[in-house]
Design a protein around this motif. Structure first.
Motif, PDB file in Angstrom:
ATOM      1  N   ALA A  11     -46.613  58.030  27.917  1.00  0.00           N
ATOM      2  CA  ALA A  11     -45.747  56.843  28.011  1.00  0.00           C
ATOM      3  C   ALA A  11     -46.589  55.569  27.931  1.00  0.00           C
ATOM      4  N   ARG A  12     -47.754  55.610  28.497  1.00  0.00           N
ATOM      5  CA  ARG A  12     -48.646  54.444  28.487  1.00  0.00           C
ATOM      6  C   ARG A  12     -49.027  54.068  27.055  1.00  0.00           C
ATOM      7  N   VAL A  13     -49.288  55.064  26.210  1.00  0.00           N
ATOM      8  CA  VAL A  13     -49.639  54.797  24.815  1.00  0.00           C
ATOM      9  C   VAL A  13     -48.411  54.373  24.028  1.00  0.00           C
ATOM     10  N   MET A  14     -47.280  55.001  24.306  1.00  0.00           N
ATOM     11  CA  MET A  14     -46.063  54.657  23.577  1.00  0.00           C
ATOM     12  C   MET A  14     -45.624  53.220  23.856  1.00  0.00           C
ATOM     13  N   LEU A  15     -45.959  52.718  25.021  1.00  0.00           N
ATOM     14  CA  LEU A  15     -45.628  51.333  25.352  1.00  0.00           C
ATOM     15  C   LEU A  15     -46.457  50.357  24.509  1.00  0.00           C
ATOM     16  N   CYS A  16     -47.731  50.695  24.282  1.00  0.00           N
ATOM     17  CA  CYS A  16     -48.620  49.784  23.549  1.00  0.00           C
ATOM     18  C   CYS A  16     -48.434  49.881  22.037  1.00  0.00           C
ATOM     19  N   LEU A  17     -48.238  51.095  21.538  1.00  0.00           N
ATOM     20  CA  LEU A  17     -48.089  51.364  20.113  1.00  0.00           C
ATOM     21  C   LEU A  17     -49.136  50.638  19.254  1.00  0.00           C
TER      22      LEU A  17
ATOM     23  N   THR B 175     -48.190  51.895  41.516  1.00  0.00           N
ATOM     24  CA  THR B 175     -46.843  52.387  41.211  1.00  0.00           C
ATOM     25  C   THR B 175     -46.832  53.055  39.842  1.00  0.00           C
ATOM     26  N   ILE B 176     -45.787  53.841  39.620  1.00  0.00           N
ATOM     27  CA  ILE B 176     -45.635  54.472  38.307  1.00  0.00           C
ATOM     28  C   ILE B 176     -45.473  53.397  37.234  1.00  0.00           C
ATOM     29  N   ARG B 177     -44.764  52.329  37.568  1.00  0.00           N
ATOM     30  CA  ARG B 177     -44.579  51.219  36.626  1.00  0.00           C
ATOM     31  C   ARG B 177     -45.939  50.633  36.219  1.00  0.00           C
ATOM     32  N   GLU B 178     -46.809  50.409  37.190  1.00  0.00           N
ATOM     33  CA  GLU B 178     -48.122  49.837  36.902  1.00  0.00           C
ATOM     34  C   GLU B 178     -48.959  50.772  36.037  1.00  0.00           C
ATOM     35  N   ASN B 179     -48.817  52.065  36.239  1.00  0.00           N
ATOM     36  CA  ASN B 179     -49.584  53.021  35.445  1.00  0.00           C
ATOM     37  C   ASN B 179     -49.116  53.053  33.995  1.00  0.00           C
ATOM     38  N   ILE B 180     -47.800  52.981  33.785  1.00  0.00           N
ATOM     39  CA  ILE B 180     -47.290  52.984  32.412  1.00  0.00           C
ATOM     40  C   ILE B 180     -47.695  51.691  31.704  1.00  0.00           C
ATOM     41  N   ALA B 181     -47.667  50.575  32.442  1.00  0.00           N
ATOM     42  CA  ALA B 181     -47.974  49.260  31.850  1.00  0.00           C
ATOM     43  C   ALA B 181     -49.461  48.938  31.909  1.00  0.00           C
ATOM     44  N   TYR B 182     -50.303  49.945  32.101  1.00  0.00           N
ATOM     45  CA  TYR B 182     -51.750  49.705  32.263  1.00  0.00           C
ATOM     46  C   TYR B 182     -52.349  49.007  31.039  1.00  0.00           C
ATOM     47  N   GLY B 183     -51.905  49.377  29.863  1.00  0.00           N
ATOM     48  CA  GLY B 183     -52.449  48.775  28.646  1.00  0.00           C
ATOM     49  C   GLY B 183     -51.676  47.553  28.188  1.00  0.00           C
ATOM     50  N   LYS B 184     -50.537  47.281  28.848  1.00  0.00           N
ATOM     51  CA  LYS B 184     -49.714  46.116  28.483  1.00  0.00           C
ATOM     52  C   LYS B 184     -49.079  45.568  29.761  1.00  0.00           C
ATOM     53  N   PRO B 185     -49.892  44.889  30.583  1.00  0.00           N
ATOM     54  CA  PRO B 185     -49.416  44.440  31.906  1.00  0.00           C
ATOM     55  C   PRO B 185     -48.216  43.502  31.865  1.00  0.00           C
ATOM     56  N   ASP B 186     -47.997  42.819  30.725  1.00  0.00           N
ATOM     57  CA  ASP B 186     -46.884  41.865  30.652  1.00  0.00           C
ATOM     58  C   ASP B 186     -45.603  42.497  30.131  1.00  0.00           C
ATOM     59  N   ALA B 187     -45.583  43.819  30.013  1.00  0.00           N
ATOM     60  CA  ALA B 187     -44.381  44.502  29.514  1.00  0.00           C
ATOM     61  C   ALA B 187     -43.223  44.310  30.481  1.00  0.00           C
ATOM     62  N   ASN B 188     -42.019  44.146  29.928  1.00  0.00           N
ATOM     63  CA  ASN B 188     -40.847  43.989  30.790  1.00  0.00           C
ATOM     64  C   ASN B 188     -40.266  45.355  31.152  1.00  0.00           C
TER      65      ASN B 188
ATOM     66  N   GLU C  74     -37.407  46.790  30.484  1.00  0.00           N
ATOM     67  CA  GLU C  74     -36.756  47.542  29.414  1.00  0.00           C
ATOM     68  C   GLU C  74     -37.786  48.280  28.565  1.00  0.00           C
ATOM     69  N   GLU C  75     -38.899  47.618  28.274  1.00  0.00           N
ATOM     70  CA  GLU C  75     -39.942  48.242  27.461  1.00  0.00           C
ATOM     71  C   GLU C  75     -40.555  49.439  28.180  1.00  0.00           C
ATOM     72  N   ILE C  76     -40.781  49.296  29.488  1.00  0.00           N
ATOM     73  CA  ILE C  76     -41.385  50.383  30.269  1.00  0.00           C
ATOM     74  C   ILE C  76     -40.451  51.580  30.313  1.00  0.00           C
ATOM     75  N   ILE C  77     -39.170  51.337  30.554  1.00  0.00           N
ATOM     76  CA  ILE C  77     -38.196  52.433  30.631  1.00  0.00           C
ATOM     77  C   ILE C  77     -38.045  53.108  29.275  1.00  0.00           C
ATOM     78  N   LEU C  78     -38.026  52.310  28.192  1.00  0.00           N
ATOM     79  CA  LEU C  78     -37.909  52.885  26.852  1.00  0.00           C
ATOM     80  C   LEU C  78     -39.100  53.793  26.541  1.00  0.00           C
ATOM     81  N   ALA C  79     -40.318  53.343  26.897  1.00  0.00           N
ATOM     82  CA  ALA C  79     -41.515  54.161  26.673  1.00  0.00           C
ATOM     83  C   ALA C  79     -41.443  55.450  27.473  1.00  0.00           C
ATOM     84  N   ALA C  80     -40.926  55.356  28.712  1.00  0.00           N
ATOM     85  CA  ALA C  80     -40.798  56.544  29.552  1.00  0.00           C
ATOM     86  C   ALA C  80     -39.773  57.517  28.967  1.00  0.00           C
ATOM     87  N   LYS C  81     -38.703  56.976  28.430  1.00  0.00           N
ATOM     88  CA  LYS C  81     -37.676  57.842  27.828  1.00  0.00           C
ATOM     89  C   LYS C  81     -38.221  58.540  26.588  1.00  0.00           C
TER      90      LYS C  81
END
Length: 581
Positions: free
Chosen positions: A491-497, A432-445, A447-454
């Motif tokens: 987005a994947r990198v922005m989620l991990c920061l 899923t797109i969610r899994e791809n964004i959270a690839y580097g942070k699988p425990d992201a919730n 809100e964090e995933i949507i914020l990174a995407a935005k």
């Protein structure tokens, strides 16, 4: 494959099987029971025949007792055979699982230079197809080799107990069958080896064409691709035909020898019966043993052919497993945590090919939070510097330090997780797109995933997807545009920061309007983080704290955008050439 390597492969396989001694022992026990009971049936059959003395003189009571014994023995034999097959399956597929796991684990620790220098299709073929070929041969070997050898030995014992003279006749003819099997086996191994190797080349070509079909069609390369495919396919046909030819003559050749054995026993047994040395029932038993004695030679010859194929495939897999891994981490390697981002390159030398120099005596000091842009013509070593920073490759000499520690003295995982990297070449996994964004942070919730995407400006196109963030995309992004795939990677990198960033042409596939927004997001993300920016469009790096201008593996200029323009040197030429009218 030479004999030394052949023996080495056999030893490796036996070593892998040796982990499951319990299974091998249980299988041998079942094989022993099966063979023993199977060979006892002809004795009972002979006794039943001897119950028929003549017309009107039949011992029906004795015959009925013998038939019941035969029925019980057949039932026990069937159960033992089923149990043996079940155990063989367990052992075989556990061995195959172990070898495939070893191969994949080795793939994970192989240096990138191996991956870069070998066909991906051939590597895939070794891990998938070659191991499947090996499992087929191993399963057949377990199923038929044990029982075949025991049957041969058992029938000789039973025949010798009944009539040693006729048994000697059987033994004298046996070497012919062994010679035939050996003659064929020596010639089939090389054929199957070449067949497996050519199959790997074909897999590699198909994988290459499938992944780049648009480029193939755009350059009208279909005919050339077809010609190359037909050449390899023809080679595969030739080697397959030769391998099949030599393996196919095994059965007729051994059947001919088996017929000689059966005829010899029949003739010798008939003379013995006439002289009163054997009863008619014993002669029938002897003929049955002769048939059972020769049958395993057919099976074993077939097994030998399959084992040749299996050994050839196993040798290719072991070649992968035995490849030199990347330099192992030190037992007391440091774990990089809460990196400040202070990076220094001291007298760094590196080249992919020892005969072709690339980076020579590179020195660089980067302060925490500094933005470093790397520019230069194609092939000057920009991406190589990134490979060295991430320790995808180790320097030939010199050192790279992060927070004062040589990267070779710290764990690769802690180093790499301290970097956030967005490359020009995007990579997305099936999911899923969610899994791809959270690839580097699988425990992201959520809100964090949507914020990174935005923040990466991917949220708007994700909402338009059929299932939003739950939309499943195929390997490498499926039908997403290159720009959309790059936004997901951002987005994947922005989620991990992480504390350090590497942006290698991170906006190359994004439209100008979105790029301006992304640059602002990057600016916010890079605040307080050491960042390396590789870019061809020099307009995107004006705000860098320091710009490194590279040419032929050397840093020839260094400074801010304004200072480099004022020098009117190589950077000024590059910059002005992009805006020349």
């Amino acid at each position: 494959m030479d004999m030394k390597k052949y023996k080495s492969t056999v030893k490796r396989i036996l070593s892998c099987i040796g982990r499951y001694k319990w299974g091998v022992g249980a299988s041998l026990a079942c094989a022993f029971v099966t063979v023993l009971l199977t060979l006892y049936v002809p004795i009972l059959t002979g006794r039943a025949i001897d119950c028929i003395v003549g017309a009107g003189a039949v011992d029906f009571a004795g015959m009925w007792t013998i038939l019941k014994q035969i029925g019980i023995i057949i039932a026990i034999t069937a159960a033992a055979q089923w149990l043996m097959s079940h155990i063989n399956n367990l052992v075989t597929y556990r061995v195959v699982k172990d070898i495939r796991t070893q191969a994949f684990n080795k793939l994970e620790i192989l240096p990138l230079k191996y991956i870069d220098s070998h066909s991906h299709g051939d590597i895939i073929n070794r891990i998938i197809t070659d191991i499947d070929q090996f499992s087929d041969g191993l399963l057949m070997g377990f199923t038929q080799l044990f029982t075949g050898v025991l049957t041969i030995l058992g029938t000789l014992v039973f025949m010798f107990s009944m009539n040693p003279s006729i048994t000697v006749v059987v033994v004298l003819v046996t070497p012919v069958s062994l010679f035939v099997a050996s003659f064929i086996a020596r010639r089939t191994f090389r054929m199957f080896k070449m067949q497996s190797q050519t199959r790997g080349e074909l897999t590699s070509l198909v994988e290459e064409m499938l992944g780049n079909q648009k480029v193939v069609q755009a350059f009208a390369h279909e005919a050339d691709a077809q010609e190359k495919f037909e050449d390899i396919n023809e080679n595969l046909r030739v080697w397959s035909l030769k391998a099949t030819f030599f393996s196919s003559i095994t059965n007729p050749a051994t059947r001919f020898v088996n017929s000689l054995v059966y005829a010899s026993v029949g003739i010798a047994g008939a003379f013995a019966a006439v002289k009163g040395l054997l009863s008619v029932g014993q002669l029938a038993s002897f003929l049955s043993y002769a048939n059972q004695y020769t049958k395993p030679f057919n099976e074993i010859s077939g097994v030998v052919t399959e084992l040749q194929n299996a050994l050839a495939s196993a040798a290719r897999v072991f070649e992968l497993i035995d490849e030199e891994p990347q330099v192992p981490e030190e037992p007391d390697a440091a774990v990089l945590s809460n990196a400040k981002g202070e990076i220094s390159l001291e007298h760094v030398y590196f080249s992919y090919n020892p005969e072709v120099a690339l980076i020579e005596d590179m020195n660089l000091n980067v302060r925490p939070g500094q933005r470093v842009a790397i520019v230069g013509p194609t092939g000057c070593g920009k991406s190589t510097v990134i490979n060295l920073l991430m320790r995808f490759y180790d320097v030939n000499s010199g050192s790279i330090r992060v927070d004062g520690t040589d990267v070779r003295h710290m764990t690769r995982q802690s180093l790499r997780t301290s970097y956030g990297m967005v490359l020009q070449e995007t990579w997305l996994k099936s999911g899923t797109i969610r899994e791809n964004i959270a690839y580097g942070k699988p425990d992201a919730n959520e809100e964090e995933i949507i914020l990174a995407a935005k923040e990466s400006h991917a949220h708007s196109f994700i909402r338009r997807m059929p299932e939003g963030y739950d939309t499943v995309i195929s390997e490498d992004g499926g039908n997403l545009s290159q720009g959309q795939k790059q936004l997901l990677c951002i987005a994947r990198v922005m989620l991990c920061l992480p504390p350090m960033l590497i942006l290698d042409e991170a906006t190359s596939s994004i439209d100008t309007r979105t790029e301006i927004k992304i640059q602002k997001a990057f600016g916010k993300m890079m605040e307080g983080r050491t960042s390396f920016i590789v870019a061809h469009r020099l307009s995107t790096i004006k705000e860098a704290d320091v710009i490194l201008v590279m040419r032929d593996g050397h840093i020839i200029e260094q400074g801010t955008h304004e200072s480099l323009l004022s020098q009117n040197g190589f950077y000024a030429q590059l910059y002005n050439s992009q805006f020349a009218v």
